[in-house]
Motif scaffolding. Structure first.
Motif, PDB file in Angstrom:
ATOM      1  N   LEU A  66       0.852  -1.186   0.000  1.00 45.84           N
ATOM      2  CA  LEU A  66       0.000   0.000   0.000  1.00 45.84           C
ATOM      3  C   LEU A  66       0.893   1.243   0.000  1.00 45.84           C
ATOM      4  CD1 LEU A  66      -2.912   1.158   0.237  1.00 45.84           C
ATOM      5  CD2 LEU A  66      -2.584   1.116   2.725  1.00 45.84           C
ATOM      6  N   GLU A  68      -0.662   4.467  -1.069  1.00 43.95           N
ATOM      7  CA  GLU A  68      -1.542   5.622  -0.862  1.00 43.95           C
ATOM      8  C   GLU A  68      -2.921   5.126  -0.443  1.00 43.95           C
ATOM      9  OE1 GLU A  68      -3.100   9.667  -3.132  1.00 43.95           O
ATOM     10  OE2 GLU A  68      -1.812   8.281  -4.205  1.00 43.95           O
ATOM     11  N   ASN A  69      -3.286   5.429   0.794  1.00 44.06           N
ATOM     12  CA  ASN A  69      -4.578   5.014   1.347  1.00 44.06           C
ATOM     13  C   ASN A  69      -5.630   6.072   1.001  1.00 44.06           C
ATOM     14  OD1 ASN A  69      -6.810   4.485   3.035  1.00 44.06           O
ATOM     15  ND2 ASN A  69      -5.490   3.543   4.567  1.00 44.06           N
ATOM     16  N   LEU A  70      -6.650   5.665   0.244  1.00 46.67           N
ATOM     17  CA  LEU A  70      -7.712   6.582  -0.180  1.00 46.67           C
ATOM     18  C   LEU A  70      -9.059   6.229   0.455  1.00 46.67           C
ATOM     19  CD1 LEU A  70      -6.723   6.718  -3.942  1.00 46.67           C
ATOM     20  CD2 LEU A  70      -6.211   8.410  -2.175  1.00 46.67           C
ATOM     21  N   ARG A  71      -9.006   5.474   1.543  1.00 47.91           N
ATOM     22  CA  ARG A  71     -10.228   5.006   2.209  1.00 47.91           C
ATOM     23  C   ARG A  71     -11.169   6.154   2.549  1.00 47.91           C
ATOM     24  NH1 ARG A  71      -8.970   2.079   7.412  1.00 47.91           N
ATOM     25  NH2 ARG A  71      -8.013   0.672   5.939  1.00 47.91           N
ATOM     26  N   GLY A  77      -7.202   2.068  -2.409  1.00 45.65           N
ATOM     27  CA  GLY A  77      -5.884   2.674  -2.318  1.00 45.65           C
ATOM     28  C   GLY A  77      -4.996   2.246  -3.472  1.00 45.65           C
ATOM     29  N   TYR A  78      -3.888   2.946  -3.600  1.00 46.17           N
ATOM     30  CA  TYR A  78      -2.888   2.599  -4.607  1.00 46.17           C
ATOM     31  C   TYR A  78      -1.871   1.649  -3.992  1.00 46.17           C
ATOM     32  CZ  TYR A  78      -4.574   5.856  -8.082  1.00 46.17           C
ATOM     33  OH  TYR A  78      -5.346   6.485  -9.021  1.00 46.17           O
ATOM     34  N   TRP A  94      -4.437   0.607  -8.667  1.00 46.73           N
ATOM     35  CA  TRP A  94      -5.446   1.019  -7.700  1.00 46.73           C
ATOM     36  C   TRP A  94      -6.338  -0.172  -7.419  1.00 46.73           C
ATOM     37  CZ3 TRP A  94     -10.924   2.262  -8.633  1.00 46.73           C
ATOM     38  CH2 TRP A  94     -11.546   2.770  -7.495  1.00 46.73           C
TER      39      TRP A  94
END
Length: 115
Positions: A66, A68-71, A77-78, A94
């Motif tokens: 992980l 980049e956490n986009l939660r 995430g990326y 992603w």
């Protein structure tokens, strides 16, 4: 948790995870933004593949990290995959909120083996 998952490619060249327990829209199961390219590689450019996924390491597994956490914004995430079957690929992808559904969150590392 270690589980075998089926992924399939439609005649429209869209990849999806086969997840019968999913109750949301099928569009959420589509693999995009790099995950689709990874599935092309894992399937040897066919229309189906099986991946064993786990949030704990196991023998013979590759890993994705992980990055980049986009939660809290768009979900998911990326992730970054450095190697595929021992070959350096440096691939970014992603993974959507379905990852959170499968794992109960976004693992820092997901381990993968190919069937």
């Amino acid at each position: 948790m270690k589980q075998l998952f089926r992924f399939y490619k439609t005649p429209e060249d869209k990849w999806y995870i086969d997840l019968p327990e999913w109750t949301g829209p099928i569009s959420a199961l589509e693999m995009v933004e790099g995950a689709d390219d990874m599935l092309d590689k894992a399937s040897n450019n066919t229309n189906e593949c099986f991946l064993e996924l786990s949030d704990t390491d196991f023998e013979g597994a590759d890993s994705i990290q992980l990055i980049e956490n986009l939660r809290d914004s768009i979900g998911g995430g990326y992730y970054y995959m450095e190697t595929y079957k021992g070959e350096t690929i440096n691939h970014r992808m992603w993974l959507c909120e379905v990852t959170e559904f499968v794992f109960g969150g976004l693992p820092e590392t997901i381990y993968i083996s190919y069937r």
